[in-house]
Design an enzyme around this catalytic site. Structure first.
Site, PDB file in Angstrom:
ATOM      1  N   LYS A 126     -65.851 -11.100  47.315  1.00  0.00           N
ATOM      2  CA  LYS A 126     -64.683 -10.555  46.623  1.00  0.00           C
ATOM      3  C   LYS A 126     -64.745  -9.043  46.735  1.00  0.00           C
ATOM      4  O   LYS A 126     -65.825  -8.453  46.842  1.00  0.00           O
ATOM      5  CB  LYS A 126     -64.672 -10.961  45.147  1.00  0.00           C
ATOM      6  CG  LYS A 126     -63.283 -10.975  44.536  1.00  0.00           C
ATOM      7  CD  LYS A 126     -62.474 -12.168  45.018  1.00  0.00           C
ATOM      8  CE  LYS A 126     -61.096 -12.220  44.356  1.00  0.00           C
ATOM      9  NZ  LYS A 126     -60.365 -13.434  44.704  1.00  0.00           N
ATOM     10  N   ASP A 166     -55.126 -10.730  46.675  1.00  0.00           N
ATOM     11  CA  ASP A 166     -55.397 -11.168  45.306  1.00  0.00           C
ATOM     12  C   ASP A 166     -54.445 -10.372  44.424  1.00  0.00           C
ATOM     13  O   ASP A 166     -53.450  -9.833  44.920  1.00  0.00           O
ATOM     14  CB  ASP A 166     -56.874 -10.931  44.935  1.00  0.00           C
ATOM     15  CG  ASP A 166     -57.295 -11.615  43.636  1.00  0.00           C
ATOM     16  OD1 ASP A 166     -57.578 -12.819  43.667  1.00  0.00           O
ATOM     17  OD2 ASP A 166     -57.336 -10.940  42.587  1.00  0.00           O
TER      18      ASP A 166
END
Length: 450
Positions: A126, A166
């Site tokens: 991430k 995201d």
């Protein structure tokens, strides 16, 4: 709980006391792995859990950029490459003021298990920045994305690490970052990012994937419970891509979403967010940049509850699609008081651990975990990687069919794993076990290298 698991959780709590989100997700995952860990004493011999809770690599860097007035700003960029045992690192990039190392580690850790659940060869990562794209001009966003990629490019690649979008990072931002990547490396490596526009390698169904996948998962839950989605009312939180995709697919399968929420409160639409006009208006609200769900209430003449969350509404299914820790113990008690049967996490870790434990104790409630429910997004990202590698483009029907099948398989595999370890229909534990087992097998086979 396993003594080994207890010890590792205690070590994480002590070592990372200043990273609450990361500690929370480690506790949630490891606490359900006792039966598996106790069945494999060799894991403790090679410190498997200790290795699994530490990222393989944490990259932190400065991102200087210039606004339209010539003023220089500096943000912090991150990429946490958590676990690559089963494939190239894979996970989104988040641009939001709330981004910090704890949140990046929490999301990266969760991503590793989620990617494992998809059955595709993808590791977990991430990244992102504390940059806020809201209120910025298009050129300012472009300059920031270019500055961000100028550092990130050296850490990624189609077979190394494949970021995606995201929160705060959509097709526009992915496009700007890919343009800068292509300029720097001097080649057309479109498999290095997913969530791209269709014109240069993006996949059909990617914008809808997380929402669609979450509903396919609910459909599998309903089948297990000899129930049906037809006629069900659903409380959604959020009003972005995920909630949009969920509302769209719910309507298609005969259910209806009746709430949406934003920073300003939530709306209640008893007739349901089922028409094309209402569903498309969700996209207009998000594109406006106003970040106000009240706009929906004003347009369609429904109730708006300022500063409140939708969890007090009496519905059949709860689907938090917004952000982490959106449902605390107080909200969970409201949900139980309304006799809600299905609690389906969609956002990453939308429930506090205290609330999650309370909900899972309810004998007549089915609780489904986000790492399984929202896997559709990264799953279709994986499909995009496959299409880029093959130099092919799949039809929407082909992508949707594969998405439906894998989401059903994720549910069924999680349910079977929980049963195998005597845990009943515990989808939370089952998903953690399935995700963990594949990573553990790969790490054991590769020796003590990471």
């Amino acid at each position: 709980m396993s003594k080994y698991v207890d010890r590792v959780i205690a070590e994480v709590e002590k070592k990372y006391a200043d990273e609450p989100e990361f500690v929370q997700t480690v506790e949630e995952v490891l606490s359900s792995l006792g039966p598996v860990v106790d069945a494999h004493p060799e894991y403790e011999e090679v410190a498997l859990l200790e290795r699994m809770v530490i990222p393989e690599r944490v990259i932190e860097f400065r991102v200087p950029w210039e606004d339209d007035n010539g003023k220089v700003h500096v943000n912090t960029g991150y990429r946490v490459q958590f676990n690559g045992a089963i494939g190239p690192y894979k996970g989104g990039l988040r641009f939001a003021p709330s981004v910090n190392l704890s949140i990046m580690k929490f999301l990266g850790f969760e991503q590793a298990f989620k990617d494992s659940l998809t059955t595709l060869p993808m590791g977990g990562a991430k990244g992102g920045s504390d940059f806020d794209p809201n209120g910025k001009s298009d050129r300012e966003v472009m300059r920031f994305c270019q500055a961000f990629m100028t550092e990130l490019y050296r850490h990624i690649g189609p077979d190394i690490d494949v970021p995606a979008g995201d929160l705060g990072v959509g097709a526009r931002e992915i496009g700007y970052m890919y343009g800068q990547y292509r300029k720097i490396v001097g080649g057309f490596y479109n498999g290095v990012l997913t969530g791209k526009a269709r014109s240069f390698g993006g996949s059909l169904v990617r914008p809808e994937a997380t929402g669609y996948g979450s509903v396919y998962y609910v459909e599998a839950v309903m089948k297990h419970e000899n129930d049906t989605l037809v006629g069900k009312t659903v409380a959604l939180a959020g009003f972005g891509n995920v909630a949009w995709g969920a509302a769209k697919k719910l309507a298609e399968l005969g259910a209806k979403a009746v709430t949406l929420s934003g920073p300003d409160g939530y709306i209640y639409d008893p007739e349901g967010i089922t028409t094309e006009e209402k569903i498309n208006y969700m996209l207009e609200m998000r594109a406006s940049g106003r970040n106000k769900v009240q706009d929906y209430a004003d347009k369609f003449g429904v109730q708006f509850f300022p500063g409140e969350k939708p969890w007090g509404q009496k519905v059949d299914i709860i689907m938090p699609c917004a952000t982490q820790n959106d449902v605390d113990l107080e909200q969970a008690k409201k949900i139980v008081a309304n006799n809600v049967k299905y609690y389906i996490e969609v956002a990453n870790m939308p429930t506090t651990n205290e609330a999650l434990r309370f909900l899972m104790q309810q004998p007549n409630m089915v609780v489904a975990p986000s790492k399984a429910v929202n896997a559709g997004g990264v799953l279709v990202s994986g499909f995009e990687m496959s299409q880029n590698s093959e130099r092919l483009s799949w039809t929407a029907e082909e992508v949707d069919s594969k998405l439906h099948q894998v989401m059903t398989d994720i549910h069924d595999g999680s349910a079977a794993a929980a049963e195998r370890y005597g845990l009943g229909y515990n989808l939370v534990a089952g998903a953690n076990i399935v995700g963990f087992q594949k990573i553990a097998d790969a790490m054991m086979a590769q020796g003590i290298a990471w």
